[in-house]
Write an enzyme that holds these catalytic residues in place. Structure first.
Site, PDB file in Angstrom:
ATOM      1  N   LYS A   1      -5.877   0.295   0.576  1.00  0.00           N
ATOM      2  CA  LYS A   1      -4.767   0.257   1.552  1.00  0.00           C
ATOM      3  C   LYS A   1      -4.756  -1.156   2.139  1.00  0.00           C
ATOM      4  O   LYS A   1      -5.674  -1.922   1.933  1.00  0.00           O
ATOM      5  CB  LYS A   1      -4.984   1.298   2.684  1.00  0.00           C
ATOM      6  CG  LYS A   1      -6.355   1.197   3.320  1.00  0.00           C
ATOM      7  CD  LYS A   1      -6.653   2.407   4.229  1.00  0.00           C
ATOM      8  CE  LYS A   1      -6.912   3.683   3.425  1.00  0.00           C
ATOM      9  NZ  LYS A   1      -6.118   4.812   3.945  1.00  0.00           N
ATOM     10  N   ARG A   2      -3.740  -1.513   2.899  1.00  0.00           N
ATOM     11  CA  ARG A   2      -3.728  -2.834   3.533  1.00  0.00           C
ATOM     12  C   ARG A   2      -4.938  -2.951   4.445  1.00  0.00           C
ATOM     13  O   ARG A   2      -5.438  -1.956   4.973  1.00  0.00           O
ATOM     14  CB  ARG A   2      -2.429  -3.026   4.321  1.00  0.00           C
ATOM     15  CG  ARG A   2      -1.208  -3.261   3.485  1.00  0.00           C
ATOM     16  CD  ARG A   2      -1.256  -4.561   2.754  1.00  0.00           C
ATOM     17  NE  ARG A   2      -1.266  -5.719   3.633  1.00  0.00           N
ATOM     18  CZ  ARG A   2      -0.221  -6.558   3.777  1.00  0.00           C
ATOM     19  NH1 ARG A   2       0.904  -6.348   3.116  1.00  0.00           N
ATOM     20  NH2 ARG A   2      -0.293  -7.599   4.581  1.00  0.00           N
TER      21      ARG A   2
ATOM     22  N   LYS B   1      -1.730  10.888  -2.700  1.00  0.00           N
ATOM     23  CA  LYS B   1      -1.865  10.571  -4.123  1.00  0.00           C
ATOM     24  C   LYS B   1      -3.271  10.931  -4.616  1.00  0.00           C
ATOM     25  O   LYS B   1      -3.431  11.492  -5.697  1.00  0.00           O
ATOM     26  CB  LYS B   1      -1.567   9.075  -4.351  1.00  0.00           C
ATOM     27  CG  LYS B   1      -0.147   8.682  -4.037  1.00  0.00           C
ATOM     28  CD  LYS B   1       0.036   7.188  -3.817  1.00  0.00           C
ATOM     29  CE  LYS B   1       1.434   6.869  -3.294  1.00  0.00           C
ATOM     30  NZ  LYS B   1       1.576   5.455  -2.829  1.00  0.00           N
TER      31      LYS B   1
ATOM     32  N   THR C   1       0.057   7.570   2.690  1.00  0.00           N
ATOM     33  CA  THR C   1       0.600   8.219   1.487  1.00  0.00           C
ATOM     34  C   THR C   1      -0.417   8.135   0.353  1.00  0.00           C
ATOM     35  O   THR C   1      -0.453   8.976  -0.533  1.00  0.00           O
ATOM     36  CB  THR C   1       1.924   7.529   1.074  1.00  0.00           C
ATOM     37  OG1 THR C   1       1.759   6.114   1.161  1.00  0.00           O
ATOM     38  CG2 THR C   1       3.076   7.975   1.948  1.00  0.00           C
TER      39      THR C   1
ATOM     40  N   LYS D   1      -7.320   0.843  10.280  1.00  0.00           N
ATOM     41  CA  LYS D   1      -7.638   1.642   9.074  1.00  0.00           C
ATOM     42  C   LYS D   1      -9.162   1.712   8.876  1.00  0.00           C
ATOM     43  O   LYS D   1      -9.664   2.530   8.135  1.00  0.00           O
ATOM     44  CB  LYS D   1      -6.920   1.042   7.871  1.00  0.00           C
ATOM     45  CG  LYS D   1      -5.387   1.116   7.955  1.00  0.00           C
ATOM     46  CD  LYS D   1      -4.713   0.356   6.820  1.00  0.00           C
ATOM     47  CE  LYS D   1      -3.198   0.335   6.936  1.00  0.00           C
ATOM     48  NZ  LYS D   1      -2.529   1.586   6.554  1.00  0.00           N
TER      49      LYS D   1
ATOM     50  N   HIS E   1       7.825   4.240  11.425  1.00  0.00           N
ATOM     51  CA  HIS E   1       6.657   4.311  10.534  1.00  0.00           C
ATOM     52  C   HIS E   1       5.389   3.804  11.191  1.00  0.00           C
ATOM     53  O   HIS E   1       4.406   3.482  10.519  1.00  0.00           O
ATOM     54  CB  HIS E   1       6.903   3.482   9.282  1.00  0.00           C
ATOM     55  CG  HIS E   1       8.006   3.975   8.416  1.00  0.00           C
ATOM     56  ND1 HIS E   1       7.810   4.827   7.355  1.00  0.00           N
ATOM     57  CD2 HIS E   1       9.334   3.756   8.467  1.00  0.00           C
ATOM     58  CE1 HIS E   1       8.967   5.085   6.778  1.00  0.00           C
ATOM     59  NE2 HIS E   1       9.906   4.451   7.431  1.00  0.00           N
TER      60      HIS E   1
HETATM   61  C1  26W Z   1       6.161  -7.224  10.481  1.00  0.00           C
HETATM   62  C2  26W Z   1       6.727  -6.109  10.927  1.00  0.00           C
HETATM   63  C3  26W Z   1       6.351  -4.842  10.245  1.00  0.00           C
HETATM   64  C4  26W Z   1       5.937  -3.822  11.037  1.00  0.00           C
HETATM   65  C5  26W Z   1       5.702  -2.573  10.469  1.00  0.00           C
HETATM   66  C6  26W Z   1       6.484  -4.704   8.857  1.00  0.00           C
HETATM   67  C7  26W Z   1       6.235  -3.468   8.294  1.00  0.00           C
HETATM   68  C8  26W Z   1       5.857  -2.430   9.108  1.00  0.00           C
HETATM   69  C9  26W Z   1       5.667  -1.100   8.455  1.00  0.00           C
HETATM   70  C10 26W Z   1       6.287  -0.041   9.278  1.00  0.00           C
HETATM   71  C11 26W Z   1       4.255  -0.815   8.286  1.00  0.00           C
HETATM   72  C12 26W Z   1       4.036   0.333   7.341  1.00  0.00           C
HETATM   73  O1  26W Z   1       4.082   0.149   6.162  1.00  0.00           O
HETATM   74  N1  26W Z   1       3.760   1.501   7.908  1.00  0.00           N
HETATM   75  C13 26W Z   1       3.240   2.561   7.091  1.00  0.00           C
HETATM   76  O2  26W Z   1       4.339   3.369   6.652  1.00  0.00           O
HETATM   77  C14 26W Z   1       3.890   4.396   5.775  1.00  0.00           C
HETATM   78  C15 26W Z   1       5.121   5.123   5.263  1.00  0.00           C
HETATM   79  O3  26W Z   1       5.674   5.907   6.249  1.00  0.00           O
HETATM   80  C16 26W Z   1       2.905   5.340   6.472  1.00  0.00           C
HETATM   81  O4  26W Z   1       2.451   6.288   5.554  1.00  0.00           O
HETATM   82  C17 26W Z   1       1.741   4.553   7.047  1.00  0.00           C
HETATM   83  O5  26W Z   1       0.926   5.395   7.807  1.00  0.00           O
HETATM   84  C18 26W Z   1       2.245   3.408   7.912  1.00  0.00           C
HETATM   85  O6  26W Z   1       1.188   2.562   8.339  1.00  0.00           O
END
Ligand code: 26W
Length: 862
Positions: free
Chosen positions: A601-602, A715, A711, A607, A410
């Site tokens: 978004k975060r 939406k 995502t 971003k 992701h």
């Molecule tokens: C702390 C480690 C960590 C690293 C990455 C925790 C969580 C993550 C996630 C992968 C970050 C995340 O939420 N990625 C997002 O995933 C969405 C679903 O596929 C995508 O639509 C976003 O672009 C992506 O940033």
């Protein structure tokens, strides 16, 4: 907690049999523990009701009222006249549960009977949102519940607002998991979602003088009606210790001698399908001490020590790690990952291990989908179970294991790829580290055989790396063990194969695939936007909710003036609902028929919330310095929503800048009625459901090549907002489907970004050469938004001028042009509505149902 639950709790904790508890006898230690966890009645029931299938209460107002009052009086133990809103909400939630229970039990029974292959979705995060509204939609009880509550003198909307959403995720990845399990249930596909029941979810964000302050998320404090504890299915999870080899006949085997353990207590949550009679299960694990309380130590007076084991164990699932991009490499995080994975793998095997089942057939019963690398320790865990416990040969076990997993990546950020140091892994999970070494050795032997004397290639693909220190690359382990590896948007999957895992995609081209993300139309259109939904249903009938491609039939309505008018009215209604919410929730006063420009978004540099704030400051600067006639500026309200990881300092500085700019702009009469900024705190799923339907413009402005998919972008488009965006992630596919005329594209493409990066990007040169940009940055640095304090935003300003890793300055000019195009387009409301309706009509592809169909055809049934 019902009596039977209490009984089971007592049985678990005291290890006494139910009869002995009832009889008050002392436990006979030899009582076989399996007895108390056996399912089913002791003898054959005789009462017809005990033999009858579980049925739902009558779906009538009377039936609902009866169920509700019974729950309120006997479940909550209060009379209606003395009930609090929380009592009423809990009773209502349980009432709706009752209408779903028969379906749930039947779905589980049917699954056990048919032994159909299931999806085991392993995710460390599930951002579920509020459950009540979705459950009422799934059971089609909305109207009945509304009337029933009104008949009891209550208001359904007020009761729904009482629910605290389970924030068991950070952002995109967690919400995607929630959309996926919703789609699988609605498509009647067997799936069990496995995850962690954090006691504290994502922090509650508050602002103090414009700065983010985190509060613990006490989502359980007012009662939690949706989780069903199942102590009978508790799993012991071991940690630490060492391994030793021993002779088993003429075979040398290894055993793990752990030094401590905890108990994993599962909570089942309903995942109701949309009006299809199906309810899948989400099983979230909570950690408990195996030995809750040490009486001897207590009696010796060391009370803290007596409960240390309990607190220590509970710490494992105490809180969600609030990072969503940069792993902190904390041991507790690895404990969390192994804890829920060990519980889940054991649980699934227990569920399928009925007499006659051969574990060699496990790949025919399940595919475990790894939601990023967070659950990948599941691979050595399954190997450990097959080799150490079931005494299989290594190759025999590997053959089965590598047909049980698939991996979804992701992210594209190198720093987000998890790497665990071997000393930490070896200390916490010594046997798993050995197994990872063995997997790696076998893999590298294969690579060397295929590419003899190409040591560099072997080194570049090694799961274990020695640089910068000896550690395990979890994405490599997931790629070696997974049947399939997929990205979450076409561009992302391409970059994953070409840039993140090139050696692997060259080695296993057939292993790499793409499944573009999707969102559930139940929550993010049917539930969140009843007004637009009604319009669509009036035009197309109800089928679109489970067949979103049907939205294409809306295409001709874009030419229909009345439909466009009704469409605008729905948007206006959503805006008024949002304004009312922000007034009540945050004391934010928004008004007027402004272009509603939304960025939620975060908070992360890639971003580029900074690019958005530079645009706002530039507009403001031009107005206050009379470079433009304010009446030519389209009245615009910009709404931000964003949490920053608590340890991400620059992200928090950007939040501070946004809030301070907002404070100044919103109180400056020179731009009154032209520009206003709102930044409601604590952006979450519930706020998204109100914000997204009200938006005119969706900000998707990440640097090309950085956002895996996004995502939120989907939406917004589905709710009739137009997108201003770069060619990044799923924006590319949205633009391709809605057409360039209905999308405000701007900025460098990924190859252009790569080229600029390679040629040495000088952000300062953009500052120097673009007067509008310079004026905006200078205004920020001038103290205009900080009471004259020129250093207030120094961290942000200097980062932009001297680093700007995500090239906001390079894309500024193109972005401003695109925003001018937005204003021009918005001036013609008929044309704008046409574009918006075409966005709705052409984005049915972004249903998570379609994503599930792709996973089924490309991964799970491939
Ligand atoms: C702390 C480690 C960590 C690293 C990455 C925790 C969580 C993550 C996630 C992968 C970050 C995340 O939420 N990625 C997002 O995933 C969405 C679903 O596929 C995508 O639509 C976003 O672009 C992506 O940033």
């Amino acid at each position: 907690m019902t009596f039977s639950h209490l009984l089971r709790e007592l049985v678990t904790v005291t290890r006494m049999s139910s009869d002995q508890v009832l009889a008050g006898q002392a436990p006979a230690d030899e009582t076989p523990s399996t007895e108390i966890h056996r399912y089913g009645p002791m003898t054959t029931p005789t009462h017809p009701l005990a033999l009858a299938p579980v049925t739902a209460p009558p779906a009538t107002v009377d039936g609902f009222v009866k169920e509700f009052l019974r729950e309120l009086n006997t479940g909550q133990g209060v009379a209606l006249s003395r009930s609090t809103v929380n009592d009423q909400y809990l009773a209502l939630a349980r009432t709706v549960r009752h209408y779903l229970m028969a379906r749930w039990l039947e779905t589980t029974r049917h699954q056990r009977e048919t032994k159909e292959k299931a999806v085991g979705y392993l995710s460390a995060e599930y951002l579920l949102g509020r459950q009540l509204g979705n459950a009422l939609l799934a059971t089609d009880l909305g109207e009945i519940a509304e009337k029933a509550m009104a008949a009891c003198g209550l208001d359904l909307v007020t009761l729904r607002a009482q629910e605290v959403e389970p924030g068991l995720g950070n952002g995109g990845l967690g919400r995607l998991a929630a959309c996926f399990v919703d789609s699988l249930a609605t498509m009647s596909i067997p799936c069990i979602g496995y995850g962690i029941r954090y006691e504290y979810g994502i922090f509650k964000q508050t602002f103090v003088d414009g700065r983010q302050v985190e509060q613990p998320d006490t989502w359980l404090s007012l009662g939690e009606p949706w989780g069903f504890p199942h102590p009978e299915a508790a799993v012991q999870v071991d940690f630490g210790g060492y391994t030793e080899t021993y002779r088993d006949g003429d075979v040398e085997r290894t055993r793990w001698v752990p030094s401590w353990n905890v108990l994993g207590l599962p909570y089942n949550y309903m995942v109701p399908g949309y009006q299809n009679g199906r309810v899948n299960t989400l099983r979230l694990w909570s950690a408990q001490a195996t030995k809750a309380f040490d009486l001897a130590i207590f009696n010796a007076g060391d009370y803290a020590e007596a409960v240390r084991a309990q607190t220590f164990a509970e710490n494992i699932t105490k809180v969600l790690y609030p990072e969503d991009s940069t792993p902190q490499g904390k041991e507790l995080r690895l404990q969390q990952q192994y804890f829920f994975v060990a519980c889940s793998i054991r649980d699934f095997i227990n569920q399928v291990m009925e007499p006659g089942f051969d574990l060699h057939d496990l790949p025919e019963r399940v595919t475990f989908q790894l939601n990023d690398t967070h659950p990948v320790i599941a691979v050595p865990e399954l190997m450990r179970i097959l080799v150490d416990e079931h005494k299989w040969e290594w190759d025999e076990a590997w053959d089965v294991t590598k047909r049980c997993f698939a991996y979804t990546c992701h992210t594209l950020l190198p720093e987000a790829l998890e790497v665990w140091p071997v000393d930490l892994l070896g200390r916490l999970l010594p046997r798993h580290l050995e197994i990872i070494y063995q997997i790696n050795d076998a893999f590298l032997a294969e690579v060397r055989e295929r590419f003899p004397n190409d040591e560099l290639r072997a080194r570049s693909m090694s799961i274990v790396t020695d640089y910068p220190d000896r550690s395990v690359r979890m994405a490599y382990l997931a790629t070696v063990a997974g049947m399939k590896v997929n990205g979450v948007a076409a561009l992302h999957s391409q970059l994953l194969a070409d840039k993140v895992l090139p050696a692997f995609s060259e080695y296993w081209p057939e292993k790499f695939t793409n499944v573009t993300n999707g969102v559930t139309p139940r929550r993010f259109l049917r539930l969140a936007n009843p007004w637009l939904s009604q319009l669509i249903t009036d035009a197309l009938g109800v089928g679109w909710v489970t067949d979103l491609d049907r939205l294409a039939e809306l295409e001709p309505y874009a030419q229909d003036e009345d439909f466009r008018k009704a469409f605008r009215e729905a948007k206006q209604t959503n805006k008024e609902r949002l304004y009312a919410l922000l007034r009540a929730r945050d004391g934010i006063e928004l008004s007027g028929d402004h272009l509603l420009d939304v960025m939620v978004k975060r908070l992360h540099e890639y971003k580029r919330q900074t690019l958005k704030i530079l645009h706002i400051v530039s507009l403001y600067e031009q107005i206050i310095h009379e470079r433009v006639d304010p009446t030519t500026i389209t009245p615009r309200t910009v709404v931000f929503g964003a949490k920053a990881a608590p340890g991400y300092r620059l992200a928090k500085e950007i939040i501070y800048l946004i809030n301070k700019v907002g404070e100044t702009v919103n109180t400056d009469p020179r731009v009154a009625g032209r520009l206003q900024i709102a930044f409601p705190a604590n952006y979450n799923v519930t706020l998204a459901e109100k914000l997204i339907p009200a938006a005119d413009l969706s900000e998707q402005i990440s640097l090309a090549g950085m956002e895996a998919s996004g995502t939120g972008n989907m939406k917004f488009a589905l709710n009739g907002a137009l997108t201003i965006g770069t060619d990044d992630g799923a924006n590319v596919e949205i633009r391709q489907l809605v057409g360039d005329d209905n999308f405000f594209g701007f900025g460098m493409t990924e190859p252009e970004v790569a080229a600029l990066g390679a040629s040495g990007y000088q952000p300062g040169s953009y500052y120097e050469s673009n007067p509008q940009l310079k004026a905006a940055i200078d205004l920020i640095a001038s103290g205009a938004f900080s009471g004259g304090d020129r250093n207030a935003f120094e961290p942000v300003v200097s980062n932009l001028l001297y680093h700007d890793r995500f090239m906001a300055l390079a894309d500024f000019a193109s972005y401003v042009d695109a925003q001018a195009a937005v204003e021009a387009a918005y001036a013609d409301q008929e044309a704008w509505s046409k574009m918006a309706i075409l966005n709705v009509a052409r984005t049915g592809f972004f249903s998570s149902d379609r994503s599930m169909r792709d996973y089924l055809s490309r991964i799970w049934r491939a």
